[in-house]
Design a protein around this motif. Structure first.
Motif, mmCIF file in Angstrom:
data_model
loop_
_atom_site.group_PDB
_atom_site.id
_atom_site.type_symbol
_atom_site.label_atom_id
_atom_site.label_comp_id
_atom_site.label_asym_id
_atom_site.label_seq_id
_atom_site.Cartn_x
_atom_site.Cartn_y
_atom_site.Cartn_z
ATOM 1 N N UNK A 9 -25.700 24.893 -19.982
ATOM 2 C CA UNK A 9 -25.690 25.896 -18.911
ATOM 3 C C UNK A 9 -27.116 26.051 -18.390
ATOM 4 N N UNK A 10 -27.275 25.993 -17.074
ATOM 5 C CA UNK A 10 -28.599 26.133 -16.473
ATOM 6 C C UNK A 10 -29.169 27.534 -16.639
ATOM 7 N N UNK A 11 -28.327 28.521 -16.902
ATOM 8 C CA UNK A 11 -28.803 29.903 -17.057
ATOM 9 C C UNK A 11 -29.214 30.226 -18.492
ATOM 10 N N UNK A 77 -36.889 30.764 -15.265
ATOM 11 C CA UNK A 77 -36.877 32.191 -14.927
ATOM 12 C C UNK A 77 -35.508 32.829 -15.141
ATOM 13 N N UNK A 78 -34.541 32.052 -15.610
ATOM 14 C CA UNK A 78 -33.183 32.569 -15.787
ATOM 15 C C UNK A 78 -32.455 32.596 -14.461
#
Length: 85
Positions: A9-11, A77-78
């Motif tokens: 997941x990119x987040x 940076x989320x």
């Protein structure tokens, strides 16, 4: 060309193996877990503004010749939700 089947997941960096039913993608293959996609992102990709949908699962036998990507993508940076214009 086959989908990359990105591994995380990119987040939140949650692992999303090729067989995961919790992987969500946009039309550019940005990849998120179902929790981030539904919660933080409200079903909208923060990169392109596109719809996030369930990523198809590639049959295990097809992974031999078309392996999933091993390149992890993570937003330092989320993730922030997309704001309506």
């Amino acid at each position: 060309m086959a989908l990359e089947l990105r591994p995380n997941c990119e987040c939140c960096d949650r692992d999303l193996p090729p067989e995961s039913p919790d992987a969500m993608i946009c039309s550019f293959e940005c990849t998120y877990c179902a929790d981030c996609a539904a919660g933080t992102l409200s079903g909208i990709c923060p990169n392109c503004g596109g719809e996030l949908v369930r990523r198809p699962i590639r049959p295990a036998a097809k992974l031999v010749n078309n392996p999933a990507s091993t390149k992890r993508v993570l937003k330092a940076e989320g993730c922030m939700p997309v704001r309506a214009a």
